[in-house]
Design a protein around this motif. Sequence first.
Motif, PDB file in Angstrom:
ATOM      1  N   GLN A 190      -3.340  -7.052  -7.503  1.00 33.69           N
ATOM      2  CA  GLN A 190      -1.971  -7.118  -7.506  1.00 33.69           C
ATOM      3  C   GLN A 190      -1.481  -5.445  -7.759  1.00 33.69           C
ATOM      4  OE1 GLN A 190       0.454  -9.587  -7.986  1.00 33.69           O
ATOM      5  NE2 GLN A 190      -1.232 -10.882  -7.396  1.00 33.69           N
ATOM      6  N   ARG A 218      -2.758  -5.416  -0.267  1.00 32.79           N
ATOM      7  CA  ARG A 218      -1.223  -5.236   0.240  1.00 32.79           C
ATOM      8  C   ARG A 218      -0.536  -4.011   0.031  1.00 32.79           C
ATOM      9  NH1 ARG A 218      -0.954 -11.138  -0.359  1.00 32.79           N
ATOM     10  NH2 ARG A 218      -0.579 -11.926   1.422  1.00 32.79           N
ATOM     11  N   TYR A 219      -1.128  -3.021  -0.592  1.00 32.31           N
ATOM     12  CA  TYR A 219      -0.684  -1.692  -0.736  1.00 32.31           C
ATOM     13  C   TYR A 219      -1.141  -0.899   0.536  1.00 32.31           C
ATOM     14  CZ  TYR A 219       0.597   2.646  -3.251  1.00 32.31           C
ATOM     15  OH  TYR A 219       1.218   3.866  -3.689  1.00 32.31           O
ATOM     16  N   GLN A 225       3.377 -10.991  -8.521  1.00 27.80           N
ATOM     17  CA  GLN A 225       3.953  -9.660  -8.175  1.00 27.80           C
ATOM     18  C   GLN A 225       4.011  -9.297  -6.690  1.00 27.80           C
ATOM     19  OE1 GLN A 225       3.407  -6.315 -10.974  1.00 27.80           O
ATOM     20  NE2 GLN A 225       2.863  -7.865 -12.340  1.00 27.80           N
ATOM     21  N   THR A 226       4.732 -10.114  -5.866  1.00 25.97           N
ATOM     22  CA  THR A 226       4.706  -9.601  -4.342  1.00 25.97           C
ATOM     23  C   THR A 226       5.822  -8.833  -4.126  1.00 25.97           C
ATOM     24  OG1 THR A 226       5.694 -11.838  -3.794  1.00 25.97           O
ATOM     25  CG2 THR A 226       3.739 -11.652  -3.483  1.00 25.97           C
ATOM     26  N   THR A 227       5.849  -8.197  -3.028  1.00 23.20           N
ATOM     27  CA  THR A 227       7.139  -7.306  -2.525  1.00 23.20           C
ATOM     28  C   THR A 227       7.947  -7.780  -1.648  1.00 23.20           C
ATOM     29  OG1 THR A 227       5.881  -5.450  -3.603  1.00 23.20           O
ATOM     30  CG2 THR A 227       7.593  -4.965  -1.987  1.00 23.20           C
ATOM     31  N   ASP A 280       2.892  -3.741  -0.453  1.00 24.68           N
ATOM     32  CA  ASP A 280       3.363  -3.522  -1.949  1.00 24.68           C
ATOM     33  C   ASP A 280       3.878  -2.409  -2.377  1.00 24.68           C
ATOM     34  OD1 ASP A 280       3.394  -5.296  -3.834  1.00 24.68           O
ATOM     35  OD2 ASP A 280       1.217  -5.549  -3.825  1.00 24.68           O
ATOM     36  N   LYS A 290      10.352  -5.918  -5.953  1.00 28.62           N
ATOM     37  CA  LYS A 290       9.440  -6.868  -6.597  1.00 28.62           C
ATOM     38  C   LYS A 290      10.064  -8.247  -6.782  1.00 28.62           C
ATOM     39  CE  LYS A 290       5.531  -4.860  -7.481  1.00 28.62           C
ATOM     40  NZ  LYS A 290       4.283  -5.187  -6.887  1.00 28.62           N
TER      41      LYS A 290
END
Length: 451
Positions: free
Chosen positions: A32, A38-39, A230-232, A393, A417
Amino acid sequence: MTNPGASPTAVRVAPLSFNQEFVCIFDQGDEQGPFGPRYHIVHGWRIGGRIDLADLQAALDAVVVRHESLRTIVVRGEEKYQQVFAPQPVKLEVRELGALPAGQRDAAAEQLLIDVEADTIPATEVPLLRAIVGRFDDTDAVLVLMAHHTSTDGWSMRLIMRDLSTLYAVRRGYERPELPEAGQYGDYAEAEKATYATLGASKEFWRRQLDGGAIYTLKTDKPRSAGLEQTTAMHRFVIPGSVVNPALAMAKANRGSPFMVLLAAYKVFVQRMSGGTTDIVVPTFSPGRGPEFENTVGSFFNFLPVRTDLSGCRTFRDVFTRVRRSCLESYAHDMPMILGEAPTLMAPGMDDRHAPCVFQVFPYPHLLDRELIGDLEYTEIRYRTRAQELCSDIPDGGLWTLNLDHNGDVFGHVAFKNSLFDATTIQSLVADFTHILTAVSADPDAALDTI
């Protein structure tokens, strides 16, 4: 990606940069946080001409040889450090987009970027770079580069493309100017640590500047305690040059930058949102690079909280003057880990129903716009307007980014977020900001209370 059946070889270790230490603050030890898959950063270019995939693969691999950060993993344990590995081949994927009519290709190119941004790239597998070629036909394609954000930033992605296009052209037999020497990110981290002790004057400035200050936060639609995934998400917008050009001209006439005038408009917006507060601390990022590392690929940026007192400001010109002064003072004392000098600054952002919002304005460094390099023509995909429910993210809250295009338009997006904000809230905020920017640009000397 490591070779099947082969273990990557570590070639050296280096200390974490202060930027990496800052990111570690948000590490949740799972997928996360900022070390999750996903960052990442995703950029795309339209390519005109016939791509030789073997030469493209070789050029990608040469970029990884040239830049250590693309094969560097952040080790997070009791002891934290960077571990650099030997070069490994870049994963290159080809997707057939179909021979669409010319009028549909831009939309398909943007959709490809959206699809890639919803994908993942592990922070623990080198190289931290992927490439996707989407082909419309033999001479019209899209090249998408995805890299993990622990190894790159926006500036770095364009350095990668500059180097990639040059190395590809050379492999195709074209003469190109030699690439400038590229310092390594591990060397930057070592140099940064060596000079940090000499920053006493800047540390004292920030202790005084931020004393009693608190970061601006936005009330969330959903509490943190709800424990939602906590997806963006991303909301995109365009502000025409005809709207912002008068404000940009005012800034230039008063020895200010586009960032200063756009930040001034944002601070007016924040003042409205906060019910009239005049002590406004808006976080942004500075490039964090010195001349020695202008050609280095890595995750460079310094967290820069710009504090401005707007008490007594009657017009936007007054606000701009104050913001310009606070920006110049902040730039003069730019340094890593400013939060170490103001340990309570971010406290409001930890509230269950509030979250921080970062504001940044970027030009397009090393912009490729219909530029012929060897036998291929490159154009960066800049004009993007489609919202996304899932994208790259961000660590927390919201991130406003405005990019100034060469034709004067502002391409903006707000990453936020999903666990904290509704999309409709972000859309409304952007509409309010755009209204304020339009009004103050049209008449910077109008009374603020008439806007």
